[in-house]
Design a protein around this motif. Structure first.
Motif, PDB file in Angstrom:
ATOM      1  N   UNK A 151     -11.381  10.891 -26.495  1.00 12.10           N
ATOM      2  CA  UNK A 151     -10.199  10.368 -26.570  1.00 12.10           C
ATOM      3  C   UNK A 151      -9.869   9.150 -25.613  1.00 12.10           C
ATOM      4  N   UNK A 152      -9.276   8.132 -25.940  1.00 13.23           N
ATOM      5  CA  UNK A 152      -8.985   7.045 -24.841  1.00 13.23           C
ATOM      6  C   UNK A 152      -7.719   6.357 -25.275  1.00 13.23           C
ATOM      7  N   UNK A 153      -7.252   5.887 -24.013  1.00 16.29           N
ATOM      8  CA  UNK A 153      -5.979   5.125 -24.115  1.00 16.29           C
ATOM      9  C   UNK A 153      -6.179   3.717 -23.494  1.00 16.29           C
ATOM     10  N   UNK A 154      -5.734   2.754 -23.911  1.00 17.82           N
ATOM     11  CA  UNK A 154      -5.711   1.340 -23.186  1.00 17.82           C
ATOM     12  C   UNK A 154      -4.240   1.262 -22.504  1.00 17.82           C
ATOM     13  N   UNK A 155      -4.242   1.187 -21.299  1.00 20.62           N
ATOM     14  CA  UNK A 155      -3.046   1.108 -20.605  1.00 20.62           C
ATOM     15  C   UNK A 155      -2.963  -0.272 -19.514  1.00 20.62           C
ATOM     16  N   UNK A 156      -1.786  -0.765 -19.148  1.00 17.43           N
ATOM     17  CA  UNK A 156      -1.889  -1.610 -18.031  1.00 17.43           C
ATOM     18  C   UNK A 156      -0.903  -1.142 -17.268  1.00 17.43           C
ATOM     19  N   UNK A 157      -0.737  -1.740 -15.959  1.00 24.12           N
ATOM     20  CA  UNK A 157       0.146  -1.415 -14.808  1.00 24.12           C
ATOM     21  C   UNK A 157       1.478  -1.102 -15.181  1.00 24.12           C
ATOM     22  N   UNK A 158       2.003  -1.590 -16.186  1.00 18.92           N
ATOM     23  CA  UNK A 158       3.422  -1.583 -16.703  1.00 18.92           C
ATOM     24  C   UNK A 158       3.825  -0.450 -17.672  1.00 18.92           C
ATOM     25  N   UNK A 159       2.814   0.091 -18.324  1.00 18.04           N
ATOM     26  CA  UNK A 159       2.697   0.920 -19.405  1.00 18.04           C
ATOM     27  C   UNK A 159       3.470   2.336 -19.248  1.00 18.04           C
ATOM     28  N   UNK A 160       4.480   2.555 -19.909  1.00 15.35           N
ATOM     29  CA  UNK A 160       5.302   3.757 -19.994  1.00 15.35           C
ATOM     30  C   UNK A 160       5.439   4.036 -21.322  1.00 15.35           C
ATOM     31  N   UNK A 206       1.506  12.608 -20.351  1.00 11.75           N
ATOM     32  CA  UNK A 206       1.712  12.576 -18.919  1.00 11.75           C
ATOM     33  C   UNK A 206       0.592  12.569 -18.112  1.00 11.75           C
ATOM     34  N   UNK A 207      -0.472  13.582 -18.606  1.00  7.39           N
ATOM     35  CA  UNK A 207      -1.685  13.513 -17.660  1.00  7.39           C
ATOM     36  C   UNK A 207      -2.283  12.483 -17.812  1.00  7.39           C
ATOM     37  N   UNK A 208      -2.439  11.647 -18.716  1.00  8.62           N
ATOM     38  CA  UNK A 208      -3.091  10.428 -19.028  1.00  8.62           C
ATOM     39  C   UNK A 208      -2.482   9.304 -18.208  1.00  8.62           C
ATOM     40  N   UNK A 209      -1.196   9.084 -18.074  1.00  7.50           N
ATOM     41  CA  UNK A 209      -0.327   8.400 -17.429  1.00  7.50           C
ATOM     42  C   UNK A 209      -0.545   8.636 -15.680  1.00  7.50           C
ATOM     43  N   UNK A 210      -0.680   9.804 -15.510  1.00  8.32           N
ATOM     44  CA  UNK A 210      -0.906  10.325 -14.045  1.00  8.32           C
ATOM     45  C   UNK A 210      -2.566   9.853 -13.505  1.00  8.32           C
ATOM     46  N   UNK A 211      -3.252   9.858 -14.461  1.00  9.63           N
ATOM     47  CA  UNK A 211      -4.554   9.387 -14.098  1.00  9.63           C
ATOM     48  C   UNK A 211      -4.616   7.869 -13.952  1.00  9.63           C
ATOM     49  N   UNK A 212      -4.003   7.203 -14.737  1.00  3.80           N
ATOM     50  CA  UNK A 212      -3.755   5.738 -14.577  1.00  3.80           C
ATOM     51  C   UNK A 212      -3.186   5.187 -13.427  1.00  3.80           C
ATOM     52  N   UNK A 213      -2.083   5.914 -13.380  1.00  5.49           N
ATOM     53  CA  UNK A 213      -1.407   5.613 -11.772  1.00  5.49           C
ATOM     54  C   UNK A 213      -2.208   5.851 -10.721  1.00  5.49           C
ATOM     55  N   UNK A 214      -3.140   7.091 -10.772  1.00  7.89           N
ATOM     56  CA  UNK A 214      -3.800   7.157  -9.622  1.00  7.89           C
ATOM     57  C   UNK A 214      -4.946   5.923  -9.599  1.00  7.89           C
ATOM     58  N   UNK A 215      -5.535   5.705 -10.710  1.00  9.40           N
ATOM     59  CA  UNK A 215      -6.496   4.429 -10.591  1.00  9.40           C
ATOM     60  C   UNK A 215      -5.850   3.330 -10.137  1.00  9.40           C
ATOM     61  N   UNK A 216      -4.632   2.739 -10.585  1.00 11.66           N
ATOM     62  CA  UNK A 216      -3.909   1.641 -10.089  1.00 11.66           C
ATOM     63  C   UNK A 216      -3.499   1.754  -8.457  1.00 11.66           C
TER      64      UNK A 216
END
Length: 196
Positions: A106-115, A121-131
């Motif tokens: 499973x995958x999700x495309x996100x940018x710095x402003x994605x909410x 929430x787990x995926x958003x947390x991963x993205x935040x740690x990446x950024x």
């Protein structure tokens, strides 16, 4: 990695993983259930190199990190099942990142402003740690040799000239990296940009 096993002569035998160079790698456990990694060369029947316990885990992580770097992915340090592929930059505009759950693809495309409400929430947390681990480049990160910049810090600002990968203070002749986190703003004052 699952250990392949075969029944040979009434007993169970672990079948080693054979690397692309032909060297078999055995992963077994000792009497205390501590993992033991052993390689055997084709020329010798005795172990050539081995690792035990925590060393095996360290080697697993090392080679995983090496593979991640080779293919350009970032592995989340808090939840290693998630990896992130950067979209990179094109003409200074950054593409979204792709967060992938390796267990199921499973995958999700996100940018710095994605909410997005439909992103777990787990995926958003991963993205935040990446950024957080990969802050957006600032204009002064690409400052070129010979340029002079006014750099602003929390308590001061003054002129710095570019000396290789560093800014050198015109006041104190001290050096700081172009990526120094203390820089909060900056603008190039020499050479002046000529409007076209």
């Amino acid at each position: 990695m699952r250990v392949r096993q075969e029944v040979v002569g009434g007993g169970v035998v672990n079948i080693p993983f054979t690397a692309s160079n032909g060297i078999p790698v055995h992963l077994t456990t000792d009497a205390s259930n501590v993992p033991v990694l052993t390689t055997l060369t084709k020329e010798f029947a005795h172990p050539f190199i081995s690792a035990r316990g925590d060393d095996v885990q360290a080697l697993r992580e090392f080679f995983q990190a090496e593979a991640d770097e080779r293919v350009g992915r970032w592995r989340d340090p808090e939840d290693a099942v998630f990896v992130v592929y950067s979209g990179g930059a094109w003409d200074g505009v950054y593409s979204p990142i792709r967060v992938v759950a390796e267990r199921n693809g499973a995958s999700w495309l996100l940018d710095r402003e994605d909410h997005e409400p439909n992103v777990p929430a787990t995926v958003l947390a991963v993205a935040r740690r990446y950024f957080d681990a990969h802050p957006e480049p600032k204009p002064w990160h690409d400052a070129a040799e010979g340029e002079v910049w006014i750099l602003m810090f929390a308590n001061s600002s003054h002129a710095w000239f570019v000396n290789g990968d560093y800014f050198q203070s015109t006041k104190t002749l001290t050096n700081i990296a172009k990526t120094d986190e203390g820089i909060i703003a900056g603008r190039c004052i020499f050479p002046e940009e000529v409007p076209s």
